[in-house]
Design an enzyme around this catalytic site. Structure first.
Site, PDB file in Angstrom:
ATOM      1  N   LYS A 200      -1.006  81.099  -7.335  1.00 26.77           N
ATOM      2  CA  LYS A 200      -1.760  81.461  -6.126  1.00 26.77           C
ATOM      3  C   LYS A 200      -2.201  82.929  -6.156  1.00 26.77           C
ATOM      4  CE  LYS A 200       0.512  77.837  -3.484  1.00 26.77           C
ATOM      5  NZ  LYS A 200       1.724  77.510  -2.712  1.00 26.77           N
ATOM      6  N   GLY A 298       2.139  71.148   3.236  1.00 20.68           N
ATOM      7  CA  GLY A 298       2.232  69.999   4.156  1.00 20.68           C
ATOM      8  C   GLY A 298       0.954  69.189   4.155  1.00 20.68           C
TER       9      GLY A 298
HETATM   10  N1  HSE Z   1       5.361  73.719  -3.125  1.00 22.31           N
HETATM   11  C1  HSE Z   1       4.346  74.493  -2.491  1.00 22.31           C
HETATM   12  C2  HSE Z   1       5.015  75.398  -1.477  1.00 22.31           C
HETATM   13  C3  HSE Z   1       3.353  73.575  -1.840  1.00 22.31           C
HETATM   14  O1  HSE Z   1       6.208  75.213  -1.229  1.00 22.31           O
HETATM   15  O2  HSE Z   1       4.406  76.315  -0.959  1.00 22.31           O
HETATM   16  C4  HSE Z   1       2.081  74.219  -1.449  1.00 22.31           C
HETATM   17  O3  HSE Z   1       1.413  74.797  -2.503  1.00 22.31           O
END
Ligand code: HSE
Length: 415
Positions: A200, A298
């Protein structure tokens, strides 16, 4: 009517199908046309779905359908999502995705393919789930030189750390609870070892600076070594421990980019982002700090961002969006060993006083931290001056060579 196809009917994909059905009228008002979900690709059977007549196991059906202009990819993972996405883009179909792994690894190539074929490749849902962050970053903040981005980008680890901080739960129990509640990814390693947050911050950095930043080139640490002792010492220093993804533009033009747990002062906005929520701070040279907060994961929050991108693609069937970055072989990332930070260290030694004195000799300016019921063999402190990370590693080695165990070393975030 604009026909779209959905690839992957898992958590996010089923949320997309649900929103396209339940919010049909709302979306019609925004677009002025109906979005018709014509195909849903999944290898599993969904006989009870109200859309059961739309399911297919054959990707060729989607690619051959000239009416399908936008394809929504919520399969996750690299294969076969990468091949399918390339084929759709080459065919001039726009693609919308929530797949951060794919965007972080192949974003530059897929964006370029979209451009060549006059299609769009949009991925708002890949960072921050339901939080609008990519569109604000590349549109609303376009007048700014982005100086820094720092955020809590992973909901699962934030949930675990919140349980450790607020309920004194240990890491293993908190992880188990996160899995039981369905927050952790299929493989919790991607969350707890920081890889998800790394993808990210790479997407955010690539977008902010226009050059593809590959996750493999980014220093990444997870939270598996954080203990309740560290949480207590952090509190004694007026901080909480958070997993931070961060990218700072240095005067050299290089980026200081990393994912690591950090002690975050309780006064920081990021300190108060708890449970599965995400928070992202963008520091623009004109705006100063702008903070985005909301549900980072979610079904419906993430699907909301996917559907918004789908509407955007439908509105721009003949025009390209200016979301773009290029691949580059030029090094954009500063040497992590040069990255400046203050550090918290927790030591274990048969003679804790001697260990503290030794640490003071090495670091000169340190402040000792206390916690109730600490064993006599334990000592913890923070450095008062920022040091290059490489120098900290050398100091850790010197301590260990003197028979002192460095049980924890956590950066202090300047956030
Ligand atoms: N596994 C990720 C989190 C899901 O916990 O943020 C969303 O990208």
């Amino acid at each position: 009517m604009i026909s779209v196809a959905l690839m992957g009917h898992g958590v996010v994909g089923s949320g997309v199908a649900e929103i396209l059905t339940t919010h049909k009228q709302k979306l019609f008002s925004s677009l002025g046309e109906e979005i018709y979900l014509k195909h849903i690709l999944d290898l599993r059977d969904f006989p009870d779905s109200p859309l059961c007549d739309r399911f297919t196991k054959d990707f060729e059906e989607i690619i051959a359908d000239r009416e399908v202009r936008v394809v929504i990819e919520t399969m996750g993972g690299i294969n076969p999502a990468y091949e399918f996405t390339k084929r759709c883009l080459k065919d001039g179909k726009s693609v919308v995705t929530s797949n951060k792994e794919l965007v972080a690894r192949h974003g530059a190539e897929l964006l370029s393919l979209a451009k060549e074929n006059n299609a769009n490749y949009l991925f708002e849902a890949s960072v921050g789930g339901g939080i609008p962050i990519l569109r604000p970053l590349h549109q609303c903040l376009v007048a700014n030189e982005v100086q820094e981005i720092a955020g809590i980008l992973n909901g699962t680890t934030n949930f675990i750390l919140t349980k450790m901080i607020n309920e004194n739960m240990n890491f293993e129990d908190a992880l188990k609870l996160a899995q039981d509640l369905g927050y952790a990814e299929r493989n919790p390693e991607a969350d707890v070892e920081g890889h998800d947050a790394c993808r990210k911050i790479c997407i955010l950095a690539s977008l902010a600076y226009g050059k593809h930043i590959y996750p493999d080139n980014v220093h990444t640490e997870g939270i598996t070594k954080i203990t309740l002792e560290d949480v207590e010492y952090a509190a004694a220093y007026g901080c909480v421990i958070k997993l931070i993804g961060k990218c700072k533009l240095l005067e050299t033009g290089l980026m200081d980019i990393m994912v690591a747990p950090m002690l975050v002062p309780c006064t920081s906005q990021l300190a108060n982002i708890n449970d599965v929520f995400n928070g992202i701070m963008v520091r623009g040279d004109c705006t100063g700090d702008v903070v985005f907060y909301g549900k980072g994961a979610g079904k419906l929050p993430t699907a909301s961002a996917v559907v918004a991108d789908t509407v955007d693609c439908c509105k721009h069937l003949k025009a390209r969006k200016y979301l773009y970055w290029t691949d580059t072989s030029e090094n954009c990332i500063a040497d992590h060993n040069e990255s400046l930070t203050k550090i918290y260290l927790r030591l274990e030694a048969s003679d804790a006083e001697n260990a503290y004195n030794k640490a003071q000799e090495i670091f000169t300016d340190i402040t000792r931290l206390e916690r109730a019921d600490a064993p006599e063999s334990e000592v913890a402190f923070v450095t008062e001056k920022e040091l290059p990370y490489g120098k900290i590693l050398e100091a850790v080695e010197t301590l260990e060579q003197s028979g002192i165990k460095v049980a924890s070393a956590i950066r202090i975030g300047n956030l």
